[in-house]
Structures are given as structure tokens and as C-alpha cells.
Enzyme design. Structure first.
Site, mmCIF file in Angstrom:
data_model
loop_
_atom_site.group_PDB
_atom_site.id
_atom_site.type_symbol
_atom_site.label_atom_id
_atom_site.label_comp_id
_atom_site.label_asym_id
_atom_site.label_seq_id
_atom_site.Cartn_x
_atom_site.Cartn_y
_atom_site.Cartn_z
ATOM 1 N N HIS A 171 37.564 29.849 170.458
ATOM 2 C CA HIS A 171 38.071 30.180 169.334
ATOM 3 C C HIS A 171 39.501 30.742 169.189
ATOM 4 O O HIS A 171 40.141 30.676 168.155
ATOM 5 C CB HIS A 171 37.037 31.181 168.527
ATOM 6 C CG HIS A 171 35.755 30.777 168.259
ATOM 7 N ND1 HIS A 171 35.564 29.573 167.533
ATOM 8 C CD2 HIS A 171 34.543 31.345 168.742
ATOM 9 C CE1 HIS A 171 34.224 29.599 167.444
ATOM 10 N NE2 HIS A 171 33.637 30.551 168.183
ATOM 11 N N ASP A 207 29.705 24.253 172.934
ATOM 12 C CA ASP A 207 29.145 25.634 172.105
ATOM 13 C C ASP A 207 28.680 25.294 170.885
ATOM 14 O O ASP A 207 29.019 24.538 170.122
ATOM 15 C CB ASP A 207 30.279 26.717 172.318
ATOM 16 C CG ASP A 207 30.078 28.091 171.619
ATOM 17 O OD1 ASP A 207 29.922 28.772 172.534
ATOM 18 O OD2 ASP A 207 30.073 28.047 170.392
ATOM 19 N N HIS A 209 29.217 26.612 168.206
ATOM 20 C CA HIS A 209 30.317 26.900 167.118
ATOM 21 C C HIS A 209 31.436 25.879 167.365
ATOM 22 O O HIS A 209 31.642 25.526 168.565
ATOM 23 C CB HIS A 209 30.704 28.468 167.315
ATOM 24 C CG HIS A 209 29.684 29.363 166.953
ATOM 25 N ND1 HIS A 209 28.996 29.989 168.102
ATOM 26 C CD2 HIS A 209 28.987 29.822 165.876
ATOM 27 C CE1 HIS A 209 28.047 31.003 167.750
ATOM 28 N NE2 HIS A 209 27.968 30.652 166.302
ATOM 29 N N TYR A 336 24.003 33.979 173.987
ATOM 30 C CA TYR A 336 23.838 35.588 173.763
ATOM 31 C C TYR A 336 22.556 36.020 173.938
ATOM 32 O O TYR A 336 22.286 37.359 174.056
ATOM 33 C CB TYR A 336 24.374 35.835 172.335
ATOM 34 C CG TYR A 336 25.926 35.364 172.058
ATOM 35 C CD1 TYR A 336 26.790 36.276 172.698
ATOM 36 C CD2 TYR A 336 25.920 34.230 171.591
ATOM 37 C CE1 TYR A 336 28.088 35.577 172.690
ATOM 38 C CE2 TYR A 336 27.116 33.828 171.560
ATOM 39 C CZ TYR A 336 28.427 34.327 171.835
ATOM 40 O OH TYR A 336 29.744 34.163 171.811
#
Ligand code: SP5
Ligand code: ZN
Length: 360
Positions: A171, A207, A209, A336
Site C-alpha cells: 500500500h 493480496d 487488497h 492475518y
């Protein structure tokens, strides 16, 4: 089954413990915890992977991808926060922004660099979830070293290398950090592959995201193809403001960025179709080396995403990557669920081996 892909590592990731995320103003427990990298390393080395310690690098490779103002801020942010007394008064033990030079505030004016230590983070951070503490900079530097070392292994002739990076990076943009990311490890690796001889490089980000950082860093470049498959930000998911299919790059980079946003609940079939499309596009751009930005948070059961990919899906994605035939640097991003992330990464690496990425 033993993985033939070396795992590049630094213990220094543990120096970064954000402890919390500020979400809608509320201090919640961090998802991006030190145990993540340790869990992944355990699973991958239990399958026989060789561990290669990261070599330290000077700032040159970071400057090639990030603004020097961001790097200078990150290097001194914790020290400046402490020197301003903020851990005691008001009692905030991490660097957190509170005001931002929002386009609606500045209306085209160039913002000042705030003199106040409590205002400066907003000049560089785009969310409230990405905290800085003692050791964050050292760990972020070490993660970049891990990615650089893996890129150098591949440039030196290894068919594949796995950079077990933490904190993650995808990000982070040229000038800003956020989304639990400080330095864009995948972009730094891609740029290094370019410098070491690959005329064209691809970054394929799986990923859950959107890989907004590499998209933005390489937006106007044709020599680094960027692609991301992710849960549709327009359906309510981070990073919320971008990551749509209409974002294709500009100038020399027009057509060299591809986004595949998926609806919440998307499964192996949808996700693998997206991964395949990105790899095909990378191939058609003539990439000579690939960076796989490997978040495993697209897995069903991950607390940070609504995608429903299985371990078998990650293994198949690895096979598709291996079949591309280009040498590959795998860079760890999100993921996660501590109980499953190690097995998901291992499945992907084994898939790469099976697809043709086995080291000679
Ligand atoms: C590297 C990576 O996967 N970064 C993704 C960060 C996304 N975080 C967004 C979190 C949105 C709010 N979730 C609520 C949890 C409150 N603790
Ligand atoms: Zn993610």
C-alpha cells in the site's frame, strides 16, 4: 514436500510491533503482528526451505522508489514524537496522524511541512491504522533488505526466491505510507530487477487488497507492468478510494496496469481466473522477471477480507506463476490468520516449484 525456494529473512522484523490500529477513532488490536512472519517462517522451513539472511543495503534502492521526504520522515518519526513528549502528554505511545493536507483543504496549494511533530505524520500517512513505534523504521528497512536480497538471488540466476517481508509494503506509494505498509518492498524489488538487467518486470499482486502502491509508483512507466486482483474497493473494502478496473496507467505506462476487482465472497474459480488474466497480460508485456506480491489474506477465514480462496487455490496460483517461465521474487504482503498463513504460503511456493519454478 521440500520447497526448493530459498526463504530470505531478517530477525529485525520483530523490532516493529504496532500493537494497535486506530479504526474509526477507536484503538483496536493490531492485525499486523510480529508472530505473522515467525509463523510463516516455521511452516516454510519445516518443509525444508533454506534460510538466507538478508544483506544490508544503503538507501540508494529506497530512493529509487520513494520520495526522500517520506524516507526522512520515517527515519526520524519516532524520535521526533518522543522528543515532543507525546508518549507522556497526551499519552500516545505510537505515531498517529490527526490532520491531513486533503485536496479539499489545500485546493491546489502546496502544503507546508508541519513544524509540529503531532501534525507532521498527516503529510505522509493516508490512514489512521498504520502506527509507528520504536523500531518501526529499522524493521521497515530490514524488510526492504529482505526483498532486495531475494531480487539479487534471482538476478544472480536462482529461478525463484521468497522474501519473508514484514512489515508488508504494497500500500505504500512514492510519497506516503498506510495500510500497515511503510516501504514498498515489492516495488523496491522490481526496480532492483530492472537495474540488474531485466528489461521488463511484472508485479502481480494477489493480496486480498488492491496493490495501490505499485500501481501509483509505476503509473507512467512501461518497463514495469503492474497488476492486482483484490476484493472490489467499491464494494466497501480497503483502500476504498481506488483499485477499479478502469485504472490502466497513463503516458508511457498506458495499458501497463491492470486491476481485477472481485465481489466479496469470490472463490477459487473467480480468483484464479483473475490471477491467470494478470499473468497473461504480464506475459504479453514481455516481462523477463516477475515479482509476486503474495498476500494470503484472500483465504477464506482471514479476518481482514471476505474472499474465499482455499489452500488449493493458492497452490494452483503458484503453478500458474511457475508456468510463466520467468524467474520470480515472491514478496510477502498481508495474511492475518496465524493458524493458516504458513500453510498458505508454503502451498503457493510448492505450486511455483510444481509449475516449473524449481531451482536448477
Ligand atoms: C498489507 C495489507 O493487507 N494491508 C491491509 C490493511 C487493511 N486494513 C483495513 C482495515 C479495515 C478495518 N478493519 C477493522 C478491524 C479493526 N481492528
Ligand atoms: Zn491485504
Amino acid at each position: 514436500m521440500a520447497s526448493a525456494i530459498p526463504l530470505v529473512w531478517s530477525d529485525d522484523h520483530r523490532l516493529h510491533d504496532p500493537a494497535a490500529e486506530i479504526w474509526v477513532g477507536v484503538r483496536t488490536p493490531a492485525a499486523e503482528v510480529p508472530e505473522r512472519a515467525d509463523a510463516i517462517r516455521r511452516a516454510v522451513t519445516a518443509a525444508g526451505a533454506e534460510v538466507v539472511p538478508a544483506a544490508s543495503h544503503d538507501g540508494t534502492a529506497l530512493e529509487a522508489v520513494h520520495d526522500s521526504a517520506l524516507l526522512a520522515f520515517l527515519a526520524s518519526a519516532w524520535r521526533d514524537w518522543e522528543a515532543a513528549g507525546l508518549p507522556e502528554d497526551p499519552g500516545q505511545d505510537r505515531v498517529v496522524p490527526y490532520i491531513f493536507p486533503h485536496p479539499g483543504l489545500m485546493d491546489g496549494l502546496e502544503p507546508f511541512l508541519p513544524a509540529a511533530a503531532w501534525a507532521r505524520p498527516g503529510a505522509f500517512c493516508f490512514d489512521t491504522m498504520t502506527l509507528i513505534g520504536p523500531g518501526t523504521w529499522e524493521a521497515a528497512r530490514a524488510a526492504a533488505d529482505v526483498a532486495l536480497t531475494a531480487a539479487e538471488l534471482v538476478a544472480g540466476g536462482r529461478r525463484a526466491a521468497y522474501a519473508c517481508c514484514r512489515p508488508p509494503g504494497h500500500h505504500a506509494t512514492r510519497g506516503a505510507y498506510g495500510g500497515s505498509c511503510y516501504l514498498n518492498n515489492a516495488a523496491i524489488a522490481a526496480q532492483r530487477l530492472r537495474e540488474l538487467g531485466a528489461a521488463r518486470v511484472g508485479i502481480v499482486d494477489v493480496d486480498a487488497h488492491h496493490g495501490n502502491g505499485a500501481q501509483s509508483i509505476f503509473w507512467e512507466r512501461s518497463d514495469v507492468f503492474t497488476g492486482s486482483v483484490h476484493v472490489d474497493p467499491a464494494a466497501g473494502w480497503f483502500p476504498h478510494f481506488l483499485g477499479g478496473a478502469a485504472e490502466r496507467g497513463a503516458g508511457a505506462g498506458a495499458g501497463a496496469n491492470v486491476n481485477v476487482p472481485l465481489p466479496p465472497g469470490a472463490d477459487d474459480r473467480d480468483w484464479l481466473r483473475g490471477v491467470g488474466e494478470l499473468l497473461e497480460t504480464a506475459r504479453s508485456h514481455g516481462v523477463e522477471a516477475l515479482v509476486l506480491a503474495l498476500g494470503v489474506d484472500a483465504a477464506g477465514g482471514d479476518p481482514e477480507s471476505p474472499l474465499e480462496v482455499t489452500a488449493g487455490g493458492f497452490r494452483e496460483a503458484g503453478r500458474l506463476v511457475g508456468r510463466l517461465g520467468a524467474p520470480v521474487v515472491v514478496v510477502q504482503e498481508g495474511g492475518y490468520d496465524l493458524a493458516s498463513i504458513g500453510g498458505l504460503v508454503l502451498a503457493t511456493l510448492e505450486g511455483i516449484d510444481e509449475g516449473g519454478g524449481r531451482n536448477a
